[in-house]
Motif scaffolding. Structure first.
Motif, PDB file in Angstrom:
ATOM      1  N   LYS A 171       0.858  -1.187   0.000  1.00 39.85           N
ATOM      2  CA  LYS A 171       0.000   0.000   0.000  1.00 39.85           C
ATOM      3  C   LYS A 171       0.891   1.233   0.000  1.00 39.85           C
ATOM      4  O   LYS A 171       2.040   1.188   0.467  1.00 39.85           O
ATOM      5  CB  LYS A 171      -0.949  -0.002   1.199  1.00 39.85           C
ATOM      6  N   PRO A 172       0.396   2.342  -0.523  1.00 37.63           N
ATOM      7  CA  PRO A 172       1.244   3.532  -0.685  1.00 37.63           C
ATOM      8  C   PRO A 172       1.546   4.219   0.647  1.00 37.63           C
ATOM      9  O   PRO A 172       0.802   4.098   1.623  1.00 37.63           O
ATOM     10  CB  PRO A 172       0.406   4.430  -1.595  1.00 37.63           C
ATOM     11  N   LEU A 173       2.660   4.946   0.648  1.00 39.35           N
ATOM     12  CA  LEU A 173       3.055   5.748   1.811  1.00 39.35           C
ATOM     13  C   LEU A 173       3.651   7.052   1.288  1.00 39.35           C
ATOM     14  O   LEU A 173       4.576   7.039   0.464  1.00 39.35           O
ATOM     15  CB  LEU A 173       4.086   4.998   2.661  1.00 39.35           C
ATOM     16  N   HIS A 174       3.124   8.176   1.753  1.00 43.05           N
ATOM     17  CA  HIS A 174       3.598   9.480   1.305  1.00 43.05           C
ATOM     18  C   HIS A 174       4.530  10.092   2.353  1.00 43.05           C
ATOM     19  O   HIS A 174       4.400   9.835   3.557  1.00 43.05           O
ATOM     20  CB  HIS A 174       2.415  10.419   1.048  1.00 43.05           C
ATOM     21  N   VAL A 175       5.442  10.914   1.870  1.00 41.71           N
ATOM     22  CA  VAL A 175       6.399  11.568   2.770  1.00 41.71           C
ATOM     23  C   VAL A 175       5.671  12.416   3.805  1.00 41.71           C
ATOM     24  O   VAL A 175       6.059  12.469   4.983  1.00 41.71           O
ATOM     25  CB  VAL A 175       7.382  12.439   1.955  1.00 41.71           C
ATOM     26  N   ASN A 176       4.607  13.072   3.382  1.00 41.29           N
ATOM     27  CA  ASN A 176       3.861  13.935   4.303  1.00 41.29           C
ATOM     28  C   ASN A 176       3.343  13.157   5.510  1.00 41.29           C
ATOM     29  O   ASN A 176       3.260  13.697   6.622  1.00 41.29           O
ATOM     30  CB  ASN A 176       2.685  14.595   3.578  1.00 41.29           C
ATOM     31  N   GLU A 177       2.989  11.888   5.287  1.00 42.11           N
ATOM     32  CA  GLU A 177       2.495  11.081   6.401  1.00 42.11           C
ATOM     33  C   GLU A 177       3.591  10.830   7.428  1.00 42.11           C
ATOM     34  O   GLU A 177       3.328  10.758   8.632  1.00 42.11           O
ATOM     35  CB  GLU A 177       1.948   9.748   5.873  1.00 42.11           C
ATOM     36  N   LEU A 178       4.824  10.691   6.956  1.00 39.56           N
ATOM     37  CA  LEU A 178       5.933  10.466   7.886  1.00 39.56           C
ATOM     38  C   LEU A 178       6.184  11.705   8.754  1.00 39.56           C
ATOM     39  O   LEU A 178       6.535  11.594   9.933  1.00 39.56           O
ATOM     40  CB  LEU A 178       7.198  10.093   7.112  1.00 39.56           C
ATOM     41  N   TYR A 179       6.002  12.876   8.158  1.00 34.09           N
ATOM     42  CA  TYR A 179       6.231  14.112   8.917  1.00 34.09           C
ATOM     43  C   TYR A 179       5.171  14.324   9.998  1.00 34.09           C
ATOM     44  O   TYR A 179       5.368  15.119  10.916  1.00 34.09           O
ATOM     45  CB  TYR A 179       6.262  15.313   7.970  1.00 34.09           C
ATOM     46  N   THR A 180       4.039  13.632   9.890  1.00 36.89           N
ATOM     47  CA  THR A 180       3.002  13.752  10.930  1.00 36.89           C
ATOM     48  C   THR A 180       3.264  12.825  12.110  1.00 36.89           C
ATOM     49  O   THR A 180       2.530  12.861  13.095  1.00 36.89           O
ATOM     50  CB  THR A 180       1.620  13.429  10.337  1.00 36.89           C
ATOM     51  N   MET A 181       4.310  11.991  12.009  1.00 39.07           N
ATOM     52  CA  MET A 181       4.617  11.028  13.080  1.00 39.07           C
ATOM     53  C   MET A 181       5.765  11.531  13.955  1.00 39.07           C
ATOM     54  O   MET A 181       6.676  10.776  14.311  1.00 39.07           O
ATOM     55  CB  MET A 181       4.978   9.661  12.476  1.00 39.07           C
ATOM     56  N   LYS A 182       5.748  12.817  14.308  1.00 43.70           N
ATOM     57  CA  LYS A 182       6.849  13.407  15.069  1.00 43.70           C
ATOM     58  C   LYS A 182       6.990  12.804  16.462  1.00 43.70           C
ATOM     59  O   LYS A 182       8.061  12.879  17.063  1.00 43.70           O
ATOM     60  CB  LYS A 182       6.638  14.920  15.177  1.00 43.70           C
ATOM     61  N   HIS A 183       5.922  12.211  16.977  1.00 42.90           N
ATOM     62  CA  HIS A 183       6.002  11.592  18.299  1.00 42.90           C
ATOM     63  C   HIS A 183       6.659  10.216  18.243  1.00 42.90           C
ATOM     64  O   HIS A 183       6.922   9.598  19.276  1.00 42.90           O
ATOM     65  CB  HIS A 183       4.601  11.456  18.894  1.00 42.90           C
ATOM     66  N   VAL A 184       6.932   9.748  17.015  1.00 39.44           N
ATOM     67  CA  VAL A 184       7.512   8.410  16.851  1.00 39.44           C
ATOM     68  C   VAL A 184       8.878   8.472  16.171  1.00 39.44           C
ATOM     69  O   VAL A 184       9.825   7.805  16.602  1.00 39.44           O
ATOM     70  CB  VAL A 184       6.562   7.500  16.046  1.00 39.44           C
ATOM     71  N   ILE A 185       8.985   9.268  15.111  1.00 42.19           N
ATOM     72  CA  ILE A 185      10.235   9.310  14.345  1.00 42.19           C
ATOM     73  C   ILE A 185      10.742  10.742  14.228  1.00 42.19           C
ATOM     74  O   ILE A 185       9.980  11.706  14.336  1.00 42.19           O
ATOM     75  CB  ILE A 185      10.050   8.704  12.931  1.00 42.19           C
TER      76      ILE A 185
END
Length: 672
Positions: free
Chosen positions: A38-52
């Motif tokens: 399934k797709p994963l966008h860079v923007n989604e990673l930036y919303t995970m600041k509490h994890v990464i």
């Protein structure tokens, strides 16, 4: 767990596999798409600041799992390991899977391919990822070359009976034995959270209709019965000239709708390159039906296997392509239907033929009774037709008893109706639904029966000018004589002098039913009586002589075939009583010592005792579905008087055999 929480956990588990919980951002996205399909966008990673934490490092952006989240892992003892989307045995650790799951089209002998897969699965403990299947197969056997005339690998694997393709963790497709034990996997599903309505009867009916439409579309408007999912909506619109409204079926996504009919279609691949094709089960059913139609038009109902391509092209006016049926070779395609109950495969002679059980004389006679029932049921319906799926319940509703096709020597209703090709025809409507309709000849017979019924309701006489109006009111069909080559009703009725009589007056014309001549009725009784005195059968010339000597009446073979067909049948120049008349013969023998009469209940018990049968009297033993119908068929011999517990059977005076000198005869249980 919400989608965002699940995705966060998946990212964390991926980073856990890397040194220092750190990975280049581009590599992380590729691994995620490869692993979870399934797709994963860079923007989604930036919303995970509490994890990464995402930083620039030596010209690359890298993602690092935060120390606090690592501690959270350890404190909660989360040791979940992500399932690898590829085989660890035959693939390197850095093996990258295409997110579209782009697998080759193969052309391999099916038997060899199936044996090889079973061997492979045994080596992999019964389960292996589909994405790296080609690498594993090529390592052990010959390479799977992408062939332009081949079959999609995923579909070819699913054709093997004891092997299945299921989705495991992260929607990773796995190839495994059907009875594999261990971690359970769920089939690739549609997301029920996207459904707008509950699965109700109406929605299920729509899904069945949609399933038929998809099959029709794939068979006629796609290459090799395959179509990209991305082009399905436009192809559907173009073929059916209407939009495919997903919401009408209770879904919000076209993919979920297609996945809701897994028995009919199969979704191959992943991502943007998903392909829809016909399931193996439907393909084999389709091929079987095509072959059956061809064989039914062959004199011997058989043909050589090598002739299938030529016969197919002649019958369906299109080229025969084996890959259209999801197989690579004709031999494999034929072997897949060898266990079919309707076809017989003779491997030694390399022929294929229809399986036909030899029907008994009783079953053939019962079929002639069923033929009359079909006409009687369809003649009162609009357009003299009924949907095939409603035939059985409508028959039950109309007659009050079930339609048991085994009584007529068949196992399926469709085979029984096809045997009555002179009575009904089976077509498809614009929605692809099978319709059972009377043939034009039987439509005319049905109209005659309807008119006869109207005349009887009018106390034996009906004005021709009122006939059309009454016919429309009762049967909801227009009575148009032009459909049968007549200019008006009067002309049409005048051609049926065997059924009706026209009475002319100065102002109008009326119609009445032409009753049977007393002489014809007496002739029938004399023939039946003569046969009863001769153990139910005689050669035609013996019967002819007996009739001349005893009654001074002459008969002909044509008379026996036509006017007397309800009472006698001809078998190799031998005239014998029909099954219901054999029953009448037994009844006469039983009642001859009882002054020609007996209570109905006593008769049933005594009949069983005399025949030595282990069961009570079954009307089906004489070709009829009910006792009432059976006694109606023998009214010239005996009649049932009274009602309920006061019914009594009375033999007509002409058939009380005590009046005649005849040899002592024995009971005949049934004529088979």
């Amino acid at each position: 767990m919400s989608d965002s929480s699940r995705r966060t956990l998946e990212i964390a588990l991926l980073l856990k596999e890397h040194t220092d919980y750190t990975c280049v951002l581009v590599t992380l996205i590729q691994e995620y798409q490869s692993r979870f399909q399934k797709p994963l966008h860079v923007n989604e990673l930036y919303t995970m600041k509490h994890v990464i934490d995402i930083q620039d490092y030596r010209g690359n952006r890298v993602a690092r799992l935060l120390p606090a989240f690592r501690t959270h892992f350890d404190e909660n003892h989360i040791h979940t390991q992500l399932e690898q989307p590829f085989c660890k045995i035959h693939c390197s650790k850095n093996f990258i899977i295409n997110s579209d799951l782009d697998l080759p089209f193969v052309k391999v002998s099916f038997k060899t391919f199936a044996d090889n897969i079973r061997q492979l699965l045994t080596q992999h403990n019964g389960s292996m990822p589909l994405a790296s299947f080609a690498q594993c197969y090529s390592f052990t056997f010959e390479p799977l070359i992408d062939h332009k005339d081949g079959v999609p690998l995923e579909h070819y694997i699913s054709c093997i009976k004891d092997i299945q393709i299921l989705a495991g963790q992260g929607f990773i497709k796995k190839v495994q034995f059907s009875q594999t034990t261990g971690p359970s996997f769920t089939p690739t599903p549609f997301d029920t959270s996207n459904m707008h309505v509950d699965a109700c009867a109406e929605v299920q009916q729509r899904l069945q209709q949609f399933s038929r439409e998809v099959l029709d579309l794939l068979k006629h408007q796609s290459s090799h019965c395959r179509l990209p999912v991305s082009k399905f909506v436009s192809a559907y619109h173009q073929y059916f000239n209407r939009q495919c409204r997903v919401a009408d079926y209770g879904f919000s996504k076209i993919l979920d709708l297609l996945c809701a009919v897994p028995k009919s279609v199969q979704i191959l691949g992943d991502g943007n390159k998903r392909i829809i094709t016909i399931s193996h089960r439907c393909q084999m059913k389709r091929f079987t039906n095509d072959i059956i139609r061809i064989l039914k038009n062959k004199p011997q109902r058989l043909m050589a296997i090598s002739e299938i391509p030529i016969e197919y092209e002649m019958a369906y006016k299109k080229s025969f392509c084996i890959t259209d049926f999801g197989m690579c070779y004709l031999e494999d395609l034929v072997n897949e239907i060898k266990d079919n109950k309707e076809l017989v495969l003779d491997a030694e002679k390399s022929i294929i033929k229809l399986y036909r059980k030899e029907r008994t004389d009783l079953e053939i006679f019962a079929t002639s009774i069923f033929e009359q029932d079909v006409i009687d049921m369809l003649r009162i319906l609009p357009d003299f037709s009924i949907p095939f799926q409603k035939f059985i319940p409508s028959y039950h509703h109309h007659f009050g008893y079930q339609c048991k096709v085994q009584t007529y020597g068949f196992s399926r209703l469709i085979d029984l109706l096809e045997e009555l090709s002179h009575v009904v025809k089976i077509d498809e409507d614009k929605h692809g639904e099978k319709i059972v309709q009377l043939t034009s000849t039987m439509m005319e017979n049905g109209i005659i029966l309807n008119i006869e019924q109207l005349v009887r309701k009018s106390h034996g006489s009906l004005k021709v000018k009122d006939l059309r109006t009454q016919y429309l009111q009762v049967y909801r069909n227009e009575l148009d004589p032009e459909d049968f080559g007549s200019s008006n009703l009067e002309t049409f009725l005048s051609t049926r002098t065997d059924k009706f009589e026209l009475h002319y007056t100065e102002i109008d014309v009326s119609i009445s039913i032409k009753e049977a001549k007393p002489g014809q009725v007496q002739l029938t009784k004399n023939i039946v009586l003569t046969l009863m005195l001769s153990k139910c059968q005689l050669s035609f010339w013996q019967l002819k002589q007996e009739m001349l000597v005893r009654f001074k009446q002459d008969i002909s073979l044509n008379m026996c075939r036509n006017e007397l067909r309800d009472y006698v049948e001809i078998v190799d120049q031998t005239i014998r009583l029909t099954p219901p008349m054999v029953f009448a013969y037994n009844l006469v023998l039983l009642l001859s010592s009882r002054d020609g009469r007996m209570p109905y209940d006593d008769f049933i018990v005594e009949y069983q005792r005399r025949t030595g049968s282990g069961h009570l009297l079954y009307p089906a033993d004489y070709g009829f579905p009910t006792m009432l119908r059976l006694f109606d068929a023998i009214q010239i011999v005996a009649q049932v008087r009274g009602r309920r517990n006061f019914k009594i059977i009375i033999v007509n005076p002409e058939f009380r055999l005590g009046r005649y000198n005849h040899p002592k005869t024995s009971f005949i249980p049934s004529l088979t």
